[in-house]
Design a protein around this motif. Sequence first.
Motif, mmCIF file in Angstrom:
data_model
loop_
_atom_site.group_PDB
_atom_site.id
_atom_site.type_symbol
_atom_site.label_atom_id
_atom_site.label_comp_id
_atom_site.label_asym_id
_atom_site.label_seq_id
_atom_site.Cartn_x
_atom_site.Cartn_y
_atom_site.Cartn_z
ATOM 1 N N THR A 122 0.846 -1.200 0.000
ATOM 2 C CA THR A 122 0.000 0.000 0.000
ATOM 3 C C THR A 122 0.874 1.241 0.000
ATOM 4 O OG1 THR A 122 -1.731 -1.118 1.285
ATOM 5 C CG2 THR A 122 -1.702 1.285 1.371
ATOM 6 N N ASN A 123 0.530 2.210 -0.840
ATOM 7 C CA ASN A 123 1.163 3.528 -0.748
ATOM 8 C C ASN A 123 0.310 4.398 0.146
ATOM 9 O OD1 ASN A 123 3.197 2.924 -2.622
ATOM 10 N ND2 ASN A 123 1.989 3.691 -4.349
ATOM 11 N N CYS A 124 0.894 4.954 1.213
ATOM 12 C CA CYS A 124 0.137 5.864 2.065
ATOM 13 C C CYS A 124 0.650 7.288 1.875
ATOM 14 C CB CYS A 124 0.221 5.460 3.530
ATOM 15 S SG CYS A 124 -0.807 6.545 4.553
ATOM 16 N N TYR A 125 -0.289 8.167 1.489
ATOM 17 C CA TYR A 125 0.038 9.564 1.187
ATOM 18 C C TYR A 125 -0.313 10.499 2.333
ATOM 19 C CZ TYR A 125 0.537 8.304 -3.794
ATOM 20 O OH TYR A 125 0.942 7.760 -4.995
ATOM 21 N N CYS A 126 -0.550 9.963 3.533
ATOM 22 C CA CYS A 126 -0.959 10.836 4.634
ATOM 23 C C CYS A 126 0.179 11.775 5.023
ATOM 24 C CB CYS A 126 -1.444 10.021 5.834
ATOM 25 S SG CYS A 126 -0.133 9.362 6.879
ATOM 26 N N GLN A 127 -0.173 12.827 5.741
ATOM 27 C CA GLN A 127 0.839 13.829 6.073
ATOM 28 C C GLN A 127 1.952 13.230 6.933
ATOM 29 O OE1 GLN A 127 0.312 16.897 8.988
ATOM 30 N NE2 GLN A 127 0.963 18.475 7.556
ATOM 31 N N THR A 128 1.597 12.334 7.849
ATOM 32 C CA THR A 128 2.626 11.736 8.711
ATOM 33 C C THR A 128 3.620 10.942 7.876
ATOM 34 O OG1 THR A 128 1.079 11.629 10.556
ATOM 35 C CG2 THR A 128 3.031 10.257 10.709
ATOM 36 N N CYS A 129 3.124 10.141 6.940
ATOM 37 C CA CYS A 129 4.040 9.363 6.091
ATOM 38 C C CYS A 129 4.923 10.282 5.252
ATOM 39 C CB CYS A 129 3.254 8.401 5.192
ATOM 40 S SG CYS A 129 2.611 6.970 6.084
ATOM 41 N N LYS A 152 -3.430 18.192 -1.483
ATOM 42 C CA LYS A 152 -3.323 19.562 -0.957
ATOM 43 C C LYS A 152 -1.907 20.109 -1.088
ATOM 44 C CE LYS A 152 -6.662 18.442 2.707
ATOM 45 N NZ LYS A 152 -6.639 17.960 4.097
ATOM 46 N N SER A 153 -0.928 19.233 -1.387
ATOM 47 C CA SER A 153 0.478 19.652 -1.339
ATOM 48 C C SER A 153 0.809 20.686 -2.407
ATOM 49 C CB SER A 153 1.400 18.435 -1.510
ATOM 50 O OG SER A 153 1.367 17.975 -2.854
ATOM 51 N N GLY A 154 0.167 20.571 -3.570
ATOM 52 C CA GLY A 154 0.441 21.511 -4.650
ATOM 53 C C GLY A 154 1.663 21.169 -5.485
ATOM 54 N N TRP A 155 2.466 20.226 -5.032
ATOM 55 C CA TRP A 155 3.701 19.919 -5.770
ATOM 56 C C TRP A 155 3.738 18.502 -6.295
ATOM 57 C CZ3 TRP A 155 6.161 15.947 -3.281
ATOM 58 C CH2 TRP A 155 5.989 15.826 -1.898
ATOM 59 N N TYR A 156 2.645 17.767 -6.121
ATOM 60 C CA TYR A 156 2.678 16.365 -6.559
ATOM 61 C C TYR A 156 1.356 15.985 -7.218
ATOM 62 C CZ TYR A 156 3.243 11.306 -6.440
ATOM 63 O OH TYR A 156 3.343 9.983 -6.793
ATOM 64 N N LYS A 204 -7.522 4.327 -5.770
ATOM 65 C CA LYS A 204 -7.155 5.455 -4.914
ATOM 66 C C LYS A 204 -8.290 5.783 -3.956
ATOM 67 C CE LYS A 204 -3.776 7.051 -8.174
ATOM 68 N NZ LYS A 204 -3.697 5.666 -8.722
ATOM 69 N N TYR A 205 -7.951 5.920 -2.691
ATOM 70 C CA TYR A 205 -8.944 6.206 -1.654
ATOM 71 C C TYR A 205 -8.610 7.527 -0.966
ATOM 72 C CZ TYR A 205 -9.907 1.261 -2.327
ATOM 73 O OH TYR A 205 -10.203 0.044 -2.885
ATOM 74 N N SER A 206 -9.618 8.355 -0.733
ATOM 75 C CA SER A 206 -9.399 9.639 -0.057
ATOM 76 C C SER A 206 -8.707 9.429 1.268
ATOM 77 C CB SER A 206 -10.731 10.348 0.198
ATOM 78 O OG SER A 206 -11.312 10.705 -1.007
ATOM 79 N N SER A 224 -1.166 -2.360 -4.458
ATOM 80 C CA SER A 224 -2.561 -2.576 -4.848
ATOM 81 C C SER A 224 -3.502 -1.457 -4.405
ATOM 82 C CB SER A 224 -3.064 -3.913 -4.301
ATOM 83 O OG SER A 224 -3.020 -3.897 -2.888
ATOM 84 N N GLU A 225 -3.017 -0.488 -3.623
ATOM 85 C CA GLU A 225 -3.893 0.637 -3.274
ATOM 86 C C GLU A 225 -3.091 1.861 -2.871
ATOM 87 O OE1 GLU A 225 -6.302 -1.134 -0.203
ATOM 88 O OE2 GLU A 225 -4.758 -0.843 1.327
ATOM 89 N N ASP A 226 -3.661 3.017 -3.183
ATOM 90 C CA ASP A 226 -3.131 4.308 -2.750
ATOM 91 C C ASP A 226 -4.122 4.869 -1.746
ATOM 92 O OD1 ASP A 226 -0.941 4.257 -4.497
ATOM 93 O OD2 ASP A 226 -2.053 5.242 -6.104
ATOM 94 N N ILE A 227 -3.664 5.145 -0.513
ATOM 95 C CA ILE A 227 -4.594 5.629 0.507
ATOM 96 C C ILE A 227 -4.198 7.027 0.999
ATOM 97 C CG2 ILE A 227 -5.124 3.250 1.176
ATOM 98 C CD1 ILE A 227 -3.567 3.728 3.781
ATOM 99 N N PHE A 228 -5.203 7.716 1.564
ATOM 100 C CA PHE A 228 -5.030 9.099 2.051
ATOM 101 C C PHE A 228 -4.561 10.038 0.944
ATOM 102 C CE2 PHE A 228 -5.550 6.976 6.032
ATOM 103 C CZ PHE A 228 -6.191 7.926 6.818
ATOM 104 N N VAL A 229 -5.064 9.789 -0.283
ATOM 105 C CA VAL A 229 -4.623 10.638 -1.396
ATOM 106 C C VAL A 229 -5.126 12.073 -1.240
ATOM 107 C CG1 VAL A 229 -4.394 8.708 -3.002
ATOM 108 C CG2 VAL A 229 -6.554 9.972 -2.906
#
Length: 167
Positions: free
Chosen positions: A30-37, A127-131, A140-142, A117-122
């Motif tokens: 899983t790819n986690c895009y949350c701010q902490t990660c 909100k980053s503006g650069w990616y 992809k899941y919010s 198999s999944e992208d989470i916290f997209v």
Amino acid sequence: MSTKSEPALTGGCRCGYITYTAASPPDEFTNCYCQTCRKLSGAPFLTFGRFPTSAITWTSGEKSLTKTTYSDMAERTHCSTCGSPISMQYKCSPATISITAGSIDEDTVKTTLPKVSEDIFVEEVEKSGWYDLPNDKVPKYSRFPPSFQKKIDAWRKTVLAPGSGLG
Ligand SMILES: [Zn+2]
Ligand SMILES: [Zn+2]
């Protein structure tokens, strides 16, 4: 014969102080895009492989695995010497542990690994503006996928239930 079978793979941190073996390969990535990660990795996302907790054996440096909690529902570890993020474990799912994919030593992998198999916290990286999220077929899941959110909600109810000792 009591000979232990070869691990499916081994891994560790950048400085080599922390090492582990996995008796079986991860069943998903899983790819986690949350701010902490993003803060912890310095990158758009962190990738985790999900293993049975019982499959992971810490072979060195377990004492320098520093535990951190940034939310009430999970615990992370990193190497206190080099800072590499190593694991994340949800309290609602103690039977599994997520290990950072980047910590896997690829030349030790004995089997074909599953693809992410999944992208989470997209919603957080948007909100980053650069990616820009890749235009690929990975779901992809919010935030969490609905099935995992249900698991967390059920766990929260248990923890907060009267008489549980924590409420
Ligand atoms: Zn290290
Ligand atoms: Zn995350």
